[in-house]
Design a protein around this motif. Sequence first.
Motif, PDB file in Angstrom:
ATOM      1  N   UNK A 341     -24.697 -57.179  40.360  1.00 55.49           N
ATOM      2  CA  UNK A 341     -25.881 -57.759  39.737  1.00 55.49           C
ATOM      3  C   UNK A 341     -26.672 -58.495  40.813  1.00 55.49           C
ATOM      4  N   UNK A 342     -27.689 -57.813  41.359  1.00 54.54           N
ATOM      5  CA  UNK A 342     -28.485 -58.422  42.413  1.00 54.54           C
ATOM      6  C   UNK A 342     -29.652 -59.200  41.814  1.00 54.54           C
ATOM      7  N   UNK A 343     -30.318 -59.956  42.659  1.00 49.56           N
ATOM      8  CA  UNK A 343     -31.459 -60.756  42.221  1.00 49.56           C
ATOM      9  C   UNK A 343     -32.628 -59.849  41.822  1.00 49.56           C
ATOM     10  N   UNK A 344     -33.351 -60.241  40.768  1.00 46.11           N
ATOM     11  CA  UNK A 344     -34.510 -59.472  40.310  1.00 46.11           C
ATOM     12  C   UNK A 344     -35.709 -59.748  41.219  1.00 46.11           C
ATOM     13  N   UNK A 345     -36.505 -58.700  41.470  1.00 45.87           N
ATOM     14  CA  UNK A 345     -37.720 -58.824  42.274  1.00 45.87           C
ATOM     15  C   UNK A 345     -38.917 -58.779  41.317  1.00 45.87           C
ATOM     16  N   UNK A 346     -39.706 -59.836  41.345  1.00 46.85           N
ATOM     17  CA  UNK A 346     -40.776 -60.022  40.365  1.00 46.85           C
ATOM     18  C   UNK A 346     -42.143 -59.688  40.958  1.00 46.85           C
ATOM     19  N   UNK A 347     -43.060 -59.253  40.050  1.00 50.84           N
ATOM     20  CA  UNK A 347     -44.464 -58.999  40.391  1.00 50.84           C
ATOM     21  C   UNK A 347     -44.608 -58.070  41.593  1.00 50.84           C
ATOM     22  N   UNK A 348     -44.045 -56.889  41.470  1.00 51.04           N
ATOM     23  CA  UNK A 348     -44.187 -55.876  42.514  1.00 51.04           C
ATOM     24  C   UNK A 348     -44.801 -54.621  41.896  1.00 51.04           C
ATOM     25  N   UNK A 349     -45.456 -53.802  42.723  1.00 48.14           N
ATOM     26  CA  UNK A 349     -46.046 -52.559  42.244  1.00 48.14           C
ATOM     27  C   UNK A 349     -44.943 -51.545  41.962  1.00 48.14           C
ATOM     28  N   UNK A 350     -45.009 -50.937  40.781  1.00 51.94           N
ATOM     29  CA  UNK A 350     -43.984 -49.984  40.366  1.00 51.94           C
ATOM     30  C   UNK A 350     -44.643 -48.696  39.901  1.00 51.94           C
ATOM     31  N   UNK A 351     -44.019 -47.576  40.243  1.00 48.79           N
ATOM     32  CA  UNK A 351     -44.429 -46.261  39.751  1.00 48.79           C
ATOM     33  C   UNK A 351     -43.179 -45.482  39.383  1.00 48.79           C
ATOM     34  N   UNK A 352     -43.297 -44.456  38.523  1.00 47.83           N
ATOM     35  CA  UNK A 352     -42.129 -43.616  38.234  1.00 47.83           C
ATOM     36  C   UNK A 352     -41.644 -42.915  39.508  1.00 47.83           C
ATOM     37  N   UNK A 353     -40.354 -42.884  39.686  1.00 52.02           N
ATOM     38  CA  UNK A 353     -39.790 -42.257  40.883  1.00 52.02           C
ATOM     39  C   UNK A 353     -40.126 -40.779  40.959  1.00 52.02           C
ATOM     40  N   UNK A 354     -40.247 -40.124  39.793  1.00 50.63           N
ATOM     41  CA  UNK A 354     -40.522 -38.689  39.786  1.00 50.63           C
ATOM     42  C   UNK A 354     -41.920 -38.355  40.300  1.00 50.63           C
ATOM     43  N   UNK A 355     -42.801 -39.357  40.432  1.00 45.56           N
ATOM     44  CA  UNK A 355     -44.156 -39.098  40.925  1.00 45.56           C
ATOM     45  C   UNK A 355     -44.205 -38.948  42.437  1.00 45.56           C
ATOM     46  N   UNK A 356     -43.127 -39.289  43.129  1.00 43.51           N
ATOM     47  CA  UNK A 356     -43.127 -39.291  44.598  1.00 43.51           C
ATOM     48  C   UNK A 356     -42.678 -37.927  45.109  1.00 43.51           C
ATOM     49  N   UNK A 357     -43.442 -37.401  46.062  1.00 43.00           N
ATOM     50  CA  UNK A 357     -43.102 -36.148  46.738  1.00 43.00           C
ATOM     51  C   UNK A 357     -42.577 -36.513  48.120  1.00 43.00           C
ATOM     52  N   UNK A 358     -41.301 -36.207  48.372  1.00 42.99           N
ATOM     53  CA  UNK A 358     -40.693 -36.491  49.665  1.00 42.99           C
ATOM     54  C   UNK A 358     -40.818 -35.265  50.552  1.00 42.99           C
ATOM     55  N   UNK A 359     -41.520 -35.429  51.678  1.00 42.68           N
ATOM     56  CA  UNK A 359     -41.724 -34.306  52.597  1.00 42.68           C
ATOM     57  C   UNK A 359     -40.719 -34.295  53.739  1.00 42.68           C
ATOM     58  N   UNK A 360     -39.893 -35.322  53.820  1.00 41.13           N
ATOM     59  CA  UNK A 360     -38.967 -35.444  54.935  1.00 41.13           C
ATOM     60  C   UNK A 360     -39.415 -36.499  55.918  1.00 41.13           C
ATOM     61  N   UNK A 361     -40.703 -36.594  56.150  1.00 42.84           N
ATOM     62  CA  UNK A 361     -41.257 -37.613  57.045  1.00 42.84           C
ATOM     63  C   UNK A 361     -42.211 -38.554  56.328  1.00 42.84           C
ATOM     64  N   UNK A 362     -42.697 -38.162  55.158  1.00 40.37           N
ATOM     65  CA  UNK A 362     -43.664 -38.978  54.419  1.00 40.37           C
ATOM     66  C   UNK A 362     -43.293 -39.014  52.943  1.00 40.37           C
ATOM     67  N   UNK A 363     -43.837 -40.019  52.272  1.00 36.35           N
ATOM     68  CA  UNK A 363     -43.769 -40.109  50.814  1.00 36.35           C
ATOM     69  C   UNK A 363     -45.190 -39.993  50.285  1.00 36.35           C
ATOM     70  N   UNK A 364     -45.438 -38.996  49.436  1.00 38.61           N
ATOM     71  CA  UNK A 364     -46.790 -38.674  48.976  1.00 38.61           C
ATOM     72  C   UNK A 364     -46.839 -38.731  47.455  1.00 38.61           C
ATOM     73  N   UNK A 365     -47.949 -39.238  46.929  1.00 31.01           N
ATOM     74  CA  UNK A 365     -48.220 -39.197  45.495  1.00 31.01           C
ATOM     75  C   UNK A 365     -49.595 -38.572  45.290  1.00 31.01           C
ATOM     76  N   UNK A 366     -49.795 -37.988  44.113  1.00 27.75           N
ATOM     77  CA  UNK A 366     -51.077 -37.376  43.766  1.00 27.75           C
ATOM     78  C   UNK A 366     -51.819 -38.308  42.816  1.00 27.75           C
TER      79      UNK A 366
END
Length: 444
Positions: A341-366
């Motif tokens: 049970x780690x400490x909660x991180x508050x007021x951060x930008x969140x997006x669904x993980x499935x929206x991220x495209x991993x290219x190997x060197x970059x993380x891309x979203x549309x």
Amino acid sequence: MKNKNILLTAGLVAIGMLTGFGLYRLGISQGMKASATPQTNTATPTAGANDKKVLYWHDPMVPTQKFDHPGKSPFMDMQLVPDYADGDSNGGNDGNGDNENSVSISSRVQQNLGIRTAQVVKGNLSLALAAVGSVAYNEREVALVQARSNGFIEKLYVRAALDRVKKGQALAELYVPDWVAAQEEFLTAKRMQTSGIDGLLEAAKQRMRLVGMSDEQIHLVETSGKLHPRITITAPVGGVITELSAREGMTVMTGAPMFRINGMATIWVNADVPENSLAQIRPGNTVEASTPSLPGTTFKGKVSAILPQVDMTTRTLKARIELNNPSGQLVAGMFATIKFNSDAHNDILLIPTEAIIQTGTRSVVMIAQDNGKFMPVDVETGMEANGQTEIRKGLQVGQKLVVSGQFLVDSEASLKATTTRMSDASANAAMTTTVPALPSGAKK
């Protein structure tokens, strides 16, 4: 007469062949001239037909050449395609928007692709990490029982390793010959009724201490006035006998180990944690543990330490977990599942993980824009938990992202960007090569 007819016939055939060849050449010449000039086609879309401003016309197969008027392509047997000011190309999907990698997709095509979107939000993220480990004795609750004097083991009350003992329980009884002389000297000095006897008594007590007698044993000899050459060794803590080096009848020397007792009030679990998850765990974090041996039972504890060594084979570290074990149900060797049970991180930008495209060197979203446009954006990701990922750089609150079908959209955008770069390269190459004659109205 017959020869004249043959000659006449041959001459007519030759004249016919020459005439046909001439007509063939004339047709080829006219066709080449016709292909050099775009033919006006009333069916071709114009600026007024769709209420859109046409920037230029082009051949999709030769995108580097642009024309001022519609017509037939001089390069391929097809009509020129208009490019509109709003980035749409003949109502197609590869618009030229503000970003060269952006792509336009009609609503009908979006439905066919099953495109879904979600917004960038601000929220709290609590990491949930689980690991598997094995139960071990708490090395900080170890008691080692040694012989304090030379003697003989007359009686042994604990005869096997891993026997459970309670605090104060008798373990063995020793006969210590050295105690007899020291006690007799003390009792003799105590019977003397002369002056200055106090110093002699104190010296006799000191000698009894030197042979290994405790203050309680000395007090027993003093109050009873009798010899006590035997000592009963008791357990200093409750737990399990993990080492047993004593047997009845054996002689023991001063300092010889006889018993090793491990306490059971608390227990350790050495959990294997991946090295890339080390930043999520700190000493002092609370944990919950469960074991298949005791279904339905949850044990509370905390992270005691992170051992500074990485297993070269599994690339994991050992997290030492300390659990309360008041009833002694957890024993060494059991498997246990640990939930950190780690400490909660508050007021951060969140997006669904499935929206991220991993290219190997970059993380891309549309990013989904207005008018059916989509644009790829590089992002910097952070922590991930419960299907959500922290975004540290690249997005803002409220932006819409593609969470389903983004791979197809990204492929279309990448293809368009590649085509644009190839077009630019072809245009640069054309500056150093001979360009064929273009039809009237074309511009380089």
